[in-house]
Scaffold this active site. Structure first.
Site, PDB file in Angstrom:
ATOM      1  N   LYS A  37       0.834  -1.197   0.000  1.00 53.83           N
ATOM      2  CA  LYS A  37       0.000   0.000   0.000  1.00 53.83           C
ATOM      3  C   LYS A  37       0.877   1.259   0.000  1.00 53.83           C
ATOM      4  O   LYS A  37       2.018   1.270   0.459  1.00 53.83           O
ATOM      5  CB  LYS A  37      -0.933   0.003   1.217  1.00 53.83           C
ATOM      6  CG  LYS A  37      -2.006  -1.082   1.175  1.00 53.83           C
ATOM      7  CD  LYS A  37      -3.070  -0.787   0.153  1.00 53.83           C
ATOM      8  CE  LYS A  37      -4.129  -1.882   0.057  1.00 53.83           C
ATOM      9  NZ  LYS A  37      -4.976  -1.967   1.253  1.00 53.83           N
ATOM     10  N   ARG A  87      -3.535  -9.891   4.507  1.00 54.71           N
ATOM     11  CA  ARG A  87      -3.822 -10.056   3.075  1.00 54.71           C
ATOM     12  C   ARG A  87      -2.613  -9.549   2.302  1.00 54.71           C
ATOM     13  O   ARG A  87      -2.277  -8.364   2.382  1.00 54.71           O
ATOM     14  CB  ARG A  87      -5.087  -9.273   2.711  1.00 54.71           C
ATOM     15  CG  ARG A  87      -5.517  -9.381   1.259  1.00 54.71           C
ATOM     16  CD  ARG A  87      -6.810  -8.598   1.040  1.00 54.71           C
ATOM     17  NE  ARG A  87      -7.282  -8.689  -0.347  1.00 54.71           N
ATOM     18  CZ  ARG A  87      -6.906  -7.872  -1.318  1.00 54.71           C
ATOM     19  NH1 ARG A  87      -6.044  -6.883  -1.069  1.00 54.71           N
ATOM     20  NH2 ARG A  87      -7.367  -8.033  -2.546  1.00 54.71           N
TER      21      ARG A  87
END
Length: 264
Positions: free
Chosen positions: A206, A240
């Site tokens: 991210k 994840r």
């Protein structure tokens, strides 16, 4: 949870697994690397991504899930990353076990589907979406706000028949959070876990990692591993990730150290 994007435009691995054959091969790699869940997604959620029709998303994910579940060499559970009830329903019919809803179960039809199908569901804090528009908070603390919204959405889901043991909570790392807020959420995962549900953290590759160092999406392994280790130590039940093998190695090593520390 290993990420399997069957999209042409996901921010990190878009276009890598757009054929059923390539996707199933990647699913087998994810399984062999040690993932417990394979998360199949047919629509990119990166900023600026073009919306995908229900029919297109069905065409992308259903054949892949069918082939994965028919492969005797793959033992992992299958999750479908979607906010569309029709896609979720078809994915469950194809063999999926979990719905990963980044809309926070905002759609009443999705809540009804989850209740009827009795499947596990990831409920994400969809702060960047029109979920519970009446929500307001008396605090500027990001973790408190996220916990309040998650708690509100849990109550709404349960009022519509979703059982508490179906729910997994995701604080929405990377979704409309400000400078430093993603790091704050990961550092305080234990407070999210105090809501009483399993917690999923999706920090892999991210953009918040660029707050610390300027790295492109395909070169964020080290900060992603660090974030996942901190989240796991602080109570995350699921991480994840794109880099499954490296994350499994890191978590197993860290767990051995945590157990030794506890035993002594």
């Amino acid at each position: 949870m290993g990420i399997l994007n069957v999209t042409p435009d996901s921010f990190s691995d878009g276009g890598c697994y757009t054929t059923v054959e390539d996707a199933v091969t990647r699913a087998q790699e994810i399984d062999e690397a040690g993932a417990d869940i394979i998360d199949v997604g047919g629509e990119s959620t990166r900023p600026g991504a073009e919306p995908v029709s229900t029919q297109e998303e069905l065409k992308r994910v259903v054949p892949v899930i069918e082939q994965i579940t028919e492969n005797p060499e793959i033992d992992a559970l299958i999750s479908v990353d979607t906010y569309k009830p029709d896609v979720a329903d078809a994915a469950l019919d194809a063999g999926a076990d979990v719905i990963n809803d980044q809309n926070g179960l905002d759609d009443p039809e999705m809540r009804s589907l989850v209740a009827v199908r009795e499947c596990s569901v990831v409920l994400m804090d969809a702060v960047n979406l029109p979920v519970n528009p009446e929500y307001s908070s008396d605090t500027d603390d990001i973790v408190t706000q996220v916990c309040e919204r998650l708690d509100n959405n849990v109550e709404r889901a349960m009022a519509d028949g979703v059982s508490s043991d179906q729910l997994i909570l995701d604080p929405g790392i990377g979704f409309a959070t400000g400078d430093g807020e993603d790091i704050e959420l990961i550092a305080r995962t234990d407070e999210i876990a105090e809501l009483g549900f399993p917690v999923l953290i999706g920090a892999s590759r991210k953009s918040f990692t660029t707050e610390l160092m300027d790295l492109p999406p395909n070169n964020r392994l080290a900060p992603s591993l660090a974030a996942n280790l901190v989240a796991a130590e602080n109570g995350a039940d699921i991480v994840r990730v794109h880099d499954v093998e490296e994350t499994v190695y890191a978590l197993r090593t860290a767990e051995a150290m945590w157990e030794h520390r506890t035993s002594n």
